[in-house]
Design a protein around this motif. Sequence first.
Motif, PDB file in Angstrom:
ATOM      1  N   TYR A   1      -4.301   0.656   5.863  1.00 52.38           N
ATOM      2  CA  TYR A   1      -3.721  -0.551   6.457  1.00 52.38           C
ATOM      3  C   TYR A   1      -3.323  -0.295   7.902  1.00 52.38           C
ATOM      4  CZ  TYR A   1      -3.936  -1.828   1.607  1.00 52.38           C
ATOM      5  OH  TYR A   1      -4.410  -2.066   0.343  1.00 52.38           O
TER       6      TYR A   1
ATOM      7  N   ASP B   1      -8.747  -5.171   1.300  1.00 53.00           N
ATOM      8  CA  ASP B   1      -7.329  -4.805   1.167  1.00 53.00           C
ATOM      9  C   ASP B   1      -6.803  -5.059  -0.241  1.00 53.00           C
ATOM     10  OD1 ASP B   1      -6.953  -3.804   3.668  1.00 53.00           O
ATOM     11  OD2 ASP B   1      -6.006  -5.586   4.505  1.00 53.00           O
TER      12      ASP B   1
ATOM     13  N   CYS C   1     -11.483  -3.687   8.616  1.00 51.27           N
ATOM     14  CA  CYS C   1     -10.757  -3.502   7.371  1.00 51.27           C
ATOM     15  C   CYS C   1     -11.563  -2.614   6.417  1.00 51.27           C
ATOM     16  CB  CYS C   1     -10.490  -4.875   6.758  1.00 51.27           C
ATOM     17  SG  CYS C   1      -9.560  -4.795   5.248  1.00 51.27           S
TER      18      CYS C   1
END
Lengths: 222, 222
Positions: B12, B99, B165
């Motif tokens: 993250y 995520d 990501c």
Amino acid sequence: MRILYHLPMSPYARKVRLALAEKRIPFDLRVERVWERRHEFLEINPAGTVPVLQEDNGLIVADSYAICEYLDEAYPDTPLLGRTLADRAEVRRLVGWFDGKFAAEVTRNLLYEKYQKRHLNRGNPEASAIRAGYQNLRPHLDYLGWLAETRVWLAGPSISLADFCAAAHLSALDFIGDVDWSISEPAKEWYARVKSRPCFRPLLADRETGVTPPAHYADLDF
Amino acid sequence: MRILYHLPMSPYARKVRLALAEKRIPFDLRVERVWERRHEFLEINPAGTVPVLQEDNGLIVADSYAICEYLDEAYPDTPLLGRTLADRAEVRRLVGWFDGKFAAEVTRNLLYEKYQKRHLNRGNPEASAIRAGYQNLRPHLDYLGWLAETRVWLAGPSISLADFCAAAHLSALDFIGDVDWSISEPAKEWYARVKSRPCFRPLLADRETGVTPPAHYADLDF
């Protein structure tokens, strides 16, 4: 008509239902039994999860984070993410808190173990997970109560997606009777305020086969 | 100077470092040993997690979702979330995928079990989790490869937060030698393209005490 694919007990779908209703965006609900992995559904959302929003123009928006951000961009009346950069950072921090931390520490341990496992015949609930879920609920309700005491709504002076996100998780847990509201009076008072909004009514009318919610679930003066 | 509180192996935090660097926003990195639960840090982020961004004007943005959305609103040059509503829905769907789904099915099973547990003396890795992590990596790399073959970048014609990501998770796993790139040639080719961008260089220079990344980790022609 706009369609929201959902499951009644999904906190993520509940959050989107509340956001849509607060913004007065009409939609039809369609239950998607995600565990059946229906081919046509996997084509619109390969992740196989609800909620998924299907717009009249054919646009598909999958993932509750993507849907909520989309709704505030496409329908900017009744903004739910805050106005200033600082407001928006705070709303999103709390959405991240409830959809991430609260979900992992509380929702998953209780809703998944006690409800989904039984519902989907996925084995017995693990007592240690349920115990952890109840233990973790306490500090979370305390934190929520502290926010509710020091602000009008969770993220500040206006109701926001932070309130609907927190209420979505808590309402699903409340449905299965897992929220001890005596832990925090300010949290209970805040929940009563969210619950009494018109956008909340359809959630209170939800009924799941085989589960009877506690008497206070739909009671606005619980 | 703007500060990003981070941990080198946090996917993250890596996503935010890539977004900041791609946007050419200067920042200082500060390692936050979150397990020490430093009082001053909990005051700026009660969740006790990294990343947290502290702006020069004092604004604190916690939670990687909140930070990335904030960055695109506060620094709209080099937009990373897409331009049209449909583009943005697709970028965010994939951010939610990596995520959320990828993190739960792969990152958590490998990075947490193999790396964090040992690093933090939190007991032995569970063999079943590690096995599941490797098994789950395969369909994820296949899906990523399929996206990379049918589009220029993961979410469409432009590089976006979806690429950063996905690359953030994979780069953390690659650091501990856990990505079998032979699973998908198009995924490997896509990763080589992301990795060769200037924003990626600082991540490739990361070194963690006690862990030596495999030889190909920082090799742009791996």
